[in-house]
Design a protein around this motif. Structure first.
Motif, PDB file in Angstrom:
ATOM      1  N   LYS A  90       0.837  -1.202   0.000  1.00 21.31           N
ATOM      2  CA  LYS A  90       0.000   0.000   0.000  1.00 21.31           C
ATOM      3  C   LYS A  90       0.872   1.252   0.000  1.00 21.31           C
ATOM      4  O   LYS A  90       0.613   2.191  -0.753  1.00 21.31           O
ATOM      5  CB  LYS A  90      -0.941   0.020   1.205  1.00 21.31           C
ATOM      6  N   VAL A  91       1.917   1.270   0.799  1.00 20.65           N
ATOM      7  CA  VAL A  91       2.831   2.417   0.833  1.00 20.65           C
ATOM      8  C   VAL A  91       3.441   2.621  -0.556  1.00 20.65           C
ATOM      9  O   VAL A  91       3.463   3.740  -1.083  1.00 20.65           O
ATOM     10  CB  VAL A  91       3.935   2.232   1.899  1.00 20.65           C
ATOM     11  N   ARG A  96       3.729   6.082  -5.454  1.00 22.53           N
ATOM     12  CA  ARG A  96       3.807   6.188  -6.917  1.00 22.53           C
ATOM     13  C   ARG A  96       2.534   6.764  -7.540  1.00 22.53           C
ATOM     14  O   ARG A  96       2.600   7.540  -8.486  1.00 22.53           O
ATOM     15  CB  ARG A  96       4.129   4.827  -7.514  1.00 22.53           C
ATOM     16  N   ARG A  97       1.380   6.405  -7.018  1.00 26.47           N
ATOM     17  CA  ARG A  97       0.107   6.840  -7.603  1.00 26.47           C
ATOM     18  C   ARG A  97      -0.170   8.327  -7.356  1.00 26.47           C
ATOM     19  O   ARG A  97      -0.825   8.987  -8.161  1.00 26.47           O
ATOM     20  CB  ARG A  97      -1.030   5.988  -7.010  1.00 26.47           C
ATOM     21  N   TYR A  98       0.336   8.863  -6.240  1.00 25.75           N
ATOM     22  CA  TYR A  98       0.034  10.242  -5.866  1.00 25.75           C
ATOM     23  C   TYR A  98       1.310  11.063  -5.669  1.00 25.75           C
ATOM     24  O   TYR A  98       1.622  11.485  -4.561  1.00 25.75           O
ATOM     25  CB  TYR A  98      -0.811  10.260  -4.582  1.00 25.75           C
ATOM     26  N   ALA A 122       9.957   2.387  -0.671  1.00 24.33           N
ATOM     27  CA  ALA A 122       8.928   2.774  -1.635  1.00 24.33           C
ATOM     28  C   ALA A 122       9.361   3.980  -2.471  1.00 24.33           C
ATOM     29  O   ALA A 122       8.933   4.134  -3.613  1.00 24.33           O
ATOM     30  CB  ALA A 122       7.618   3.081  -0.918  1.00 24.33           C
ATOM     31  N   LEU A 123      10.205   4.825  -1.893  1.00 27.10           N
ATOM     32  CA  LEU A 123      10.624   6.049  -2.583  1.00 27.10           C
ATOM     33  C   LEU A 123      11.747   5.836  -3.597  1.00 27.10           C
ATOM     34  O   LEU A 123      12.012   6.725  -4.404  1.00 27.10           O
ATOM     35  CB  LEU A 123      11.064   7.100  -1.561  1.00 27.10           C
ATOM     36  N   ARG A 127       9.280   9.414  -8.496  1.00 25.77           N
ATOM     37  CA  ARG A 127       9.348  10.841  -8.833  1.00 25.77           C
ATOM     38  C   ARG A 127       8.213  11.537  -8.093  1.00 25.77           C
ATOM     39  O   ARG A 127       7.047  11.284  -8.366  1.00 25.77           O
ATOM     40  CB  ARG A 127       9.207  11.043 -10.330  1.00 25.77           C
ATOM     41  N   ARG A 128       8.596  12.413  -7.158  1.00 23.99           N
ATOM     42  CA  ARG A 128       7.607  13.089  -6.325  1.00 23.99           C
ATOM     43  C   ARG A 128       7.897  14.576  -6.284  1.00 23.99           C
ATOM     44  O   ARG A 128       9.041  14.987  -6.282  1.00 23.99           O
ATOM     45  CB  ARG A 128       7.639  12.521  -4.900  1.00 23.99           C
TER      46      ARG A 128
END
Length: 175
Positions: A90-91, A96-98, A122-123, A127-128
């Motif tokens: 979930k993390v 990635r989705r948001y 997860a990071l 790209r955030r």
């Protein structure tokens, strides 16, 4: 195994908590831990000043439901807060989705470092444009809220790791 002092607290089915300058009435659902309810109060107290439209347990029509969320005009999450246990998958999906959503994960202090590692994994290669925060809350802080009914008063006691991409966490106390 020692008893969990926070979850042994007897809370009424509804709990009145001062958070974000307001009085919240939080419902403790069947099977929901006391710690989970108190973590939601902390999330509200911490982020309501910056996200006045933050809502608790609001269905937003997606696969995953956040514990707290603030939406933009298009109905996309600007702020997504998870409280307590969240699985690795979930993390990873949320990160990635948001990529433009401020993601926050509140954990009890004893589980905080493990949560940071999960978010860091997860990071990798994500790209955030907004941060991901992992907030640690001590059992003493949770007990204080349960006894006083005031989440606003404990904001200086939380520990925050601000994570961005694969950089090391920027840790700070309080707001």
């Amino acid at each position: 195994m020692p008893a969990d002092i926070v979850d042994e607290l007897h809370l009424a089915r509804t709990l009145r908590i001062r958070a974000g300058g307001r009085t919240l009435v939080l419902a403790k659902r069947a099977g929901e831990s006391t710690a989970h309810v108190l973590l939601k109060a902390i999330g509200y107290a911490r982020y309501a000043p910056d996200y006045p439209d933050v809502r608790i347990e609001a269905p937003i029509g997606l696969r995953y439901k956040p514990d707290l969320v603030a939406l933009d005009d298009a109905g996309e999450p600007r702020l997504w807060i998870e409280c307590g246990h969240v699985d690795r998958e979930k993390v990873r999906r949320l990160v990635r989705r948001y990529p433009r959503t401020h993601l926050v994960w509140l954990r009890r202090q004893s589980q905080w470092e493990g949560a940071i590692r999960i978010v860091q994994e997860a990071l990798v290669d994500a790209r955030r444009s907004t941060p991901v925060e992992v907030i640690g809350v001590t059992d003493a802080t949770l007990l204080t809220i349960a006894e006083s009914g005031d989440a606003d008063a404990v904001m200086g006691t939380v520990t925050v790791a601000m994570l961005e991409g694969d950089v090391l966490p920027n840790m700070r106390q309080g707001r």
